[in-house]
Design a protein around this motif. Sequence first.
Motif, short mmCIF file in Angstrom:
data_model
loop_
_atom_site.label_atom_id
_atom_site.label_comp_id
_atom_site.label_asym_id
_atom_site.label_seq_id
_atom_site.Cartn_x
_atom_site.Cartn_y
_atom_site.Cartn_z
N THR A 126 40.20 -13.57 -6.91
CA THR A 126 39.12 -14.10 -7.07
C THR A 126 39.23 -15.55 -5.93
O THR A 126 38.69 -15.50 -4.64
N GLY A 151 38.14 -19.09 -16.19
CA GLY A 151 39.44 -19.28 -15.54
C GLY A 151 39.67 -18.67 -14.28
O GLY A 151 40.71 -19.19 -13.39
N VAL A 152 38.09 -18.39 -13.60
CA VAL A 152 38.60 -18.90 -12.17
C VAL A 152 38.47 -19.80 -11.92
O VAL A 152 39.48 -20.63 -10.69
N SER A 172 31.42 -28.22 -18.48
CA SER A 172 31.28 -29.21 -20.08
C SER A 172 32.34 -30.28 -20.90
O SER A 172 33.34 -30.49 -20.00
N LYS A 175 35.32 -30.27 -21.99
CA LYS A 175 36.62 -29.66 -21.17
C LYS A 175 37.67 -30.57 -20.35
O LYS A 175 38.60 -30.27 -19.19
N TYR A 190 27.87 -31.46 -15.76
CA TYR A 190 26.72 -30.85 -14.69
C TYR A 190 25.40 -30.92 -15.37
O TYR A 190 23.58 -30.03 -15.24
N ALA A 214 29.44 -20.37 -8.50
CA ALA A 214 29.30 -18.65 -9.17
C ALA A 214 27.91 -19.22 -10.36
O ALA A 214 27.47 -18.22 -10.90
N PHE A 236 29.85 -16.52 -5.30
CA PHE A 236 30.59 -15.71 -6.22
C PHE A 236 30.17 -14.78 -6.93
O PHE A 236 31.02 -14.07 -7.95
N SER A 239 25.57 -17.05 -12.62
CA SER A 239 25.55 -16.98 -14.43
C SER A 239 24.11 -17.95 -14.48
O SER A 239 24.01 -17.70 -15.68
N VAL A 279 31.72 -13.68 -1.60
CA VAL A 279 33.16 -12.77 -2.56
C VAL A 279 32.80 -12.01 -4.15
O VAL A 279 31.94 -12.32 -4.44
N LEU A 281 34.56 -8.95 -5.75
CA LEU A 281 36.45 -8.50 -5.75
C LEU A 281 36.13 -6.76 -5.44
O LEU A 281 36.84 -6.45 -5.40
N ILE A 327 32.57 -16.95 -25.34
CA ILE A 327 31.90 -16.93 -23.50
C ILE A 327 30.88 -17.69 -23.48
O ILE A 327 30.67 -18.72 -22.48
N ARG A 330 30.43 -20.85 -23.91
CA ARG A 330 30.56 -21.94 -23.49
C ARG A 330 31.79 -22.44 -24.14
O ARG A 330 32.06 -23.87 -22.96
N ASN A 332 35.14 -21.36 -23.78
CA ASN A 332 36.44 -21.68 -23.54
C ASN A 332 37.06 -22.26 -22.34
O ASN A 332 36.57 -22.46 -21.11
#
Length: 340
Positions: A126, A151-152, A172, A175, A190, A214, A236, A239, A279, A281, A327, A330, A332
């Motif tokens: 992706t 991940g993306v 967040s 991270k 954000y 996304a 893409f 969420s 996009v 995939l 996940i 939030r 991860n």
Amino acid sequence: MRQIWIPRPGPPEVLEIREARDPLPGPGQVRIRVGAAGVNFADVMGRMGMYRDLPPMPVVPGYEVAGRIDAVGDGVDASWIAKDVFALTRFGGYSDVVCVPESQVYGRPPGMTLDEGAALPVNYLTAYQLVVVMGGLRQGQILLVHSAGGGVGIAAIQLAKRIGARVIGTASAVKHDFLKSIGVDFCIDYRKEDFEQRSREFTHGRGVDLVLDAVGGGSFRKSYRALAPSGRLGMFGLSAAAGGKRRNLLRAAPAVLSTLRLRFSPAQLMDENKGVFGVNLGHLWQEVDRVASWMEDLVQLYRDGALRPVVAAKFAFDEAAKAHHYIQDRKNIGKVLLVA
Ligand SMILES: NC(=O)c1ccc[n+]([C@@H]2O[C@H](COP(=O)([O-])OP(=O)(O)OC[C@H]3O[C@@H](n4cnc5c(N)ncnc54)[C@H](OP(=O)(O)O)[C@@H]3O)[C@@H](O)[C@H]2O)c1
């Protein structure tokens, strides 16, 4: 074999393990003993009953696995047997045994762990399509990536750094230290900051060259405004429609409606010298050869040390609900895996 099923839409606790007989590989297929399966945000949306591509329930979700081949079907070279591989699965990846067409299977290069193999396919393909194929990111340009710790997001950051671009990431606050450690030049929380304004400050008013979004809803419009002349917006996902852990149409409505209302007129795009693209995939199953050529590039970049999938957390099959909570809470940083 054991599989994780979504029997009906609902919170993570609806996920259930069922036993079944091991499948036999059909013509052109290989059978993989799965060691790890990737969990994607699409699976979470699917479980909530908010992902239109998911086949009707009950269904076994899952787009990617890594493991070892133990059988092949008619027409497949027996030299695949005992090979360590990773693979794309068109649903059904939440299983400890899967049969997949040979064209969706890739040998794991030396040094690539089982976990890395399961974390790579969806996120990196992706990101490759967004950053390289359609986004055309160049050295010295500026990328703004939302959900940068996902991940993306991490895959896109690694690709952008390899290209020699600068990166702004929204995530967040917890991270941000990690994101800086992998080369993100400027982090935006954000939840507290306006990303459009902050990215304009970072670029001295010019705007960014590529945005990967996304989150959707109102975010698409703001991301578009954050573009510099000749900038591109890659959309893409949505969420923002997944607030809460079960489907709530009232809560999802603002994000869905503002996405539906979004219009980019040809005159506006021409006058502002901006581009928009989408996009998905999961809609490229007719382009398996093309996707395979992207994967070849990705595997080479892995061999060169430019890409390294980051695994956030691993959960046993009977903890699949925890994986989805992880996940949706939030937490991860990188990929969440199910391990057999
Ligand atoms: N179109 C495609 O082909 C394709 C392929 C893969 C993924 N996607 C989409 O890309 C997005 C990211 O996927 P991913 O696999 O990288 O995600 P992921 O690893 O599961 O990461 C999820 C992260 O997204 C952020 N987030 C933003 N809004 C959220 C919400 N409403 N609920 C929960 N988390 C939210 C959270 O981090 P922060 O709060 O720290 O930002 C969370 O940790 C998803 O929308 C997914 O559907 C699309």
